[in-house]
Design an enzyme around this catalytic site. Structure first.
Site, short mmCIF file in Angstrom:
data_model
loop_
_atom_site.label_atom_id
_atom_site.label_comp_id
_atom_site.label_asym_id
_atom_site.label_seq_id
_atom_site.Cartn_x
_atom_site.Cartn_y
_atom_site.Cartn_z
N THR A 1 0.87 -1.19 0.00
CA THR A 1 0.00 0.00 0.00
C THR A 1 0.90 1.24 0.00
OG1 THR A 1 -0.17 0.24 2.40
CG2 THR A 1 -1.75 -1.26 1.35
N GLY A 2 0.40 2.32 -0.56
CA GLY A 2 1.21 3.55 -0.63
C GLY A 2 2.43 3.35 -1.51
N ALA A 3 2.20 2.69 -2.68
CA ALA A 3 3.34 2.32 -3.53
C ALA A 3 3.63 3.35 -4.62
CB ALA A 3 3.08 0.96 -4.17
N SER A 4 2.92 4.47 -4.62
CA SER A 4 3.11 5.42 -5.73
C SER A 4 4.27 6.39 -5.52
CB SER A 4 1.81 6.22 -5.94
OG SER A 4 1.43 6.82 -4.74
N TYR B 1 -0.85 12.58 13.83
CA TYR B 1 0.03 11.53 13.30
C TYR B 1 0.36 10.51 14.37
CZ TYR B 1 4.04 9.42 10.83
OH TYR B 1 4.91 8.55 10.20
N GLY C 1 7.75 7.64 -2.62
CA GLY C 1 8.57 7.43 -1.42
C GLY C 1 9.01 6.00 -1.18
N ILE C 2 8.83 5.55 0.04
CA ILE C 2 9.34 4.25 0.46
C ILE C 2 8.64 3.11 -0.30
CG2 ILE C 2 9.54 2.71 2.47
CD1 ILE C 2 9.48 5.41 4.17
N GLY C 3 7.31 3.25 -0.49
CA GLY C 3 6.55 2.21 -1.19
C GLY C 3 7.03 2.05 -2.63
N1 LIG Z 1 8.90 10.02 5.63
C1 LIG Z 1 9.12 9.88 6.93
O1 LIG Z 1 9.81 10.70 7.56
C2 LIG Z 1 8.56 8.69 7.67
C3 LIG Z 1 9.03 8.45 8.96
C4 LIG Z 1 8.53 7.36 9.66
C5 LIG Z 1 7.57 6.53 9.09
N2 LIG Z 1 7.12 6.81 7.83
C6 LIG Z 1 6.06 5.96 7.30
O2 LIG Z 1 6.44 5.46 6.03
C7 LIG Z 1 5.27 5.22 5.26
C8 LIG Z 1 5.49 5.73 3.84
O3 LIG Z 1 5.67 7.12 3.88
P1 LIG Z 1 6.60 7.93 2.85
O4 LIG Z 1 7.57 8.66 3.65
O5 LIG Z 1 7.06 7.04 1.76
O6 LIG Z 1 5.55 9.00 2.34
P2 LIG Z 1 5.10 9.45 0.86
O7 LIG Z 1 6.25 9.55 -0.03
O8 LIG Z 1 4.25 10.63 1.10
O9 LIG Z 1 4.21 8.23 0.40
C9 LIG Z 1 2.98 7.95 1.03
C10 LIG Z 1 2.24 6.92 0.22
O10 LIG Z 1 0.93 6.74 0.80
C11 LIG Z 1 -0.05 6.96 -0.22
N3 LIG Z 1 -1.24 7.60 0.32
C12 LIG Z 1 -1.31 8.83 0.91
N4 LIG Z 1 -2.58 9.13 1.19
C13 LIG Z 1 -3.33 8.07 0.77
C14 LIG Z 1 -4.72 7.81 0.77
N5 LIG Z 1 -5.61 8.70 1.25
N6 LIG Z 1 -5.16 6.63 0.26
C15 LIG Z 1 -4.28 5.73 -0.25
N7 LIG Z 1 -2.94 5.92 -0.28
C16 LIG Z 1 -2.48 7.09 0.22
C17 LIG Z 1 0.63 7.91 -1.21
O11 LIG Z 1 0.09 7.76 -2.52
P3 LIG Z 1 -1.01 8.71 -3.19
O12 LIG Z 1 -0.71 10.11 -2.77
O13 LIG Z 1 -0.85 8.41 -4.64
O14 LIG Z 1 -2.30 8.18 -2.63
C18 LIG Z 1 2.05 7.39 -1.22
O15 LIG Z 1 2.20 6.32 -2.11
C19 LIG Z 1 4.12 5.88 6.01
O16 LIG Z 1 3.35 4.90 6.66
C20 LIG Z 1 4.79 6.76 7.02
O17 LIG Z 1 4.04 6.96 8.20
C21 LIG Z 1 7.60 7.86 7.10
#
Ligand SMILES: NC(=O)c1ccc[n+]([C@@H]2O[C@H](COP(=O)([O-])OP(=O)(O)OC[C@H]3O[C@@H](n4cnc5c(N)ncnc54)[C@H](OP(=O)(O)O)[C@@H]3O)[C@@H](O)[C@H]2O)c1
Length: 289
Positions: free
Chosen positions: A39-42, A184, A44-46
């Site tokens: 999930t969230g594969a579009s 958050y 960042g980390i996904g």
């Molecule tokens: N970045 C950090 O500093 C950090 C730190 C600790 C933990 N994390 C965790 O790592 C995970 C990935 O985060 P990331 O940093 O890779 O963030 P990201 O680049 O913003 O990616 C977030 C992903 O979630 C999807 N998403 C957001 N809103 C959504 C919705 N309403 N429905 C379905 N999908 C949704 C986004 O895709 P769409 O916008 O296309 O829907 C995107 O693919 C999260 O669970 C976050 O809490 C991140």
């Protein structure tokens, strides 16, 4: 940022987030031929995870809202020799999550690895949240309720393959509550607690449930926060490597080496933390008057 500051930032990052070497043979053995849902594969980390797995002849199912981005990633995954399907869904809405689950079941009747990664962070003061109840319903839906819904629905399939469920969590879930992070931190901690409550039952089902507690990662999630531009952060590729390593290892969690010190200080230094947060916020408020 000056060049000197950039160099110091890079040195601190190398110290806090030492590079990870992947055992490609172990990774290949663990994922080749497997059906992996992210999930969230579009972004960042996904996205990085999808690209990393794509070279190992896997079957990926990628979920997020941004169709164009998911399609572009699916094209690369296929070029790299793996299969890929996408599901476009907005987890803010329960009906959309339910539809995504139905679509998932039309695409596959087997799941080996489910990676619960979609998420959103918000940093906002209480004062600025007074008319923004939706911040809480949205983060709660995305970071807590949607993954619960998805994992409940897919547990029988993951049980059938003796597969894995991976929780992409944040170090905040293990630390003291921080001012301005209520939406958050409450939603991520709620999911983390739910996940931990189920560990023994999943173990009995022969499902391996694992959590990675990530520090700040340099993705679009942190981009709106100006302050984070100069903060040491892990790169998303490195986060993906750590997650891949967790998947082929027998460990049940991964966290930064220094988190134990923060957890210990959280335990013994609650009073000091509250005092420091209070004085810091008071100073900020005085500055803005
Ligand atoms: N970045 C950090 O500093 C950090 C730190 C600790 C933990 N994390 C965790 O790592 C995970 C990935 O985060 P990331 O940093 O890779 O963030 P990201 O680049 O913003 O990616 C977030 C992903 O979630 C999807 N998403 C957001 N809103 C959504 C919705 N309403 N429905 C379905 N999908 C949704 C986004 O895709 P769409 O916008 O296309 O829907 C995107 O693919 C999260 O669970 C976050 O809490 C991140």
């Amino acid at each position: 940022m000056t060049n000197k500051n950039k160099v110091s930032k890079r040195i601190i990052e190398q110290f806090l987030f030492p590079s990870v070497t992947l055992n490609r043979t172990k990774l290949q053995k663990t994922v080749t031929g497997k059906t992996i849902v992210i999930t969230g594969a579009s972004y960042g980390i996904g996205e990085q995870l999808a690209l990393l797995f794509s070279t190992y002849n896997v079957k990926l199912i990628l979920i997020a809202r941004t169709a164009e981005k998911l399609n572009a990633i699916a094209d690369i995954v296929k070029e790299n020799g793996s299969l890929c399907n996408i599901i476009v869904a907005d987890f803010y809405q329960e009906t959309e999550t339910e539809r995504a689950i139905k679509e998932l079941f039309t695409l596959t009747d087997t799941i080996d690895i489910f990676i619960s990664n979609a998420g959103k962070s918000i940093m906002r003061s209480l004062e600025n949240s007074l008319t923004r109840y939706h911040d809480f319903t949205r983060t709660n839906s995305l970071n807590y309720l949607a993954p619960v819904n998805l994992i409940l629905a897919t547990t029988p399939l993951i049980k059938a393959t003796k597969g894995q469920i991976i929780n992409i969590s944040a170090i905040n879930a293990l630390l003291l509550p921080a001012p301005k992070w209520a939406a958050y931190q409450a939603s991520k901690t709620a999911f983390d607690q739910w996940f931990r409550c189920n560990l023994t039952e999943w173990k009995i089902m022969k499902i391996q449930a694992k959590t990675i507690y990530l520090p700040l990662v340099n993705t679009k999630m942190i981009a709106p926060n100006e302050k984070y531009k100069n903060f040491p952060a892990m790169q998303p590729e490195q986060a993906a490597f750590r997650i891949a390593k967790l998947i082929y290892s027998s460990k049940s969690y991964d966290k930064p080496w220094w988190l134990l010190f923060l957890q210990t200080s959280s335990f013994f230094g609650k009073y000091i933390w509250e005092k420091i947060s209070f004085l810091y916020l008071k100073k900020q408020n005085e500055k803005s008057i």
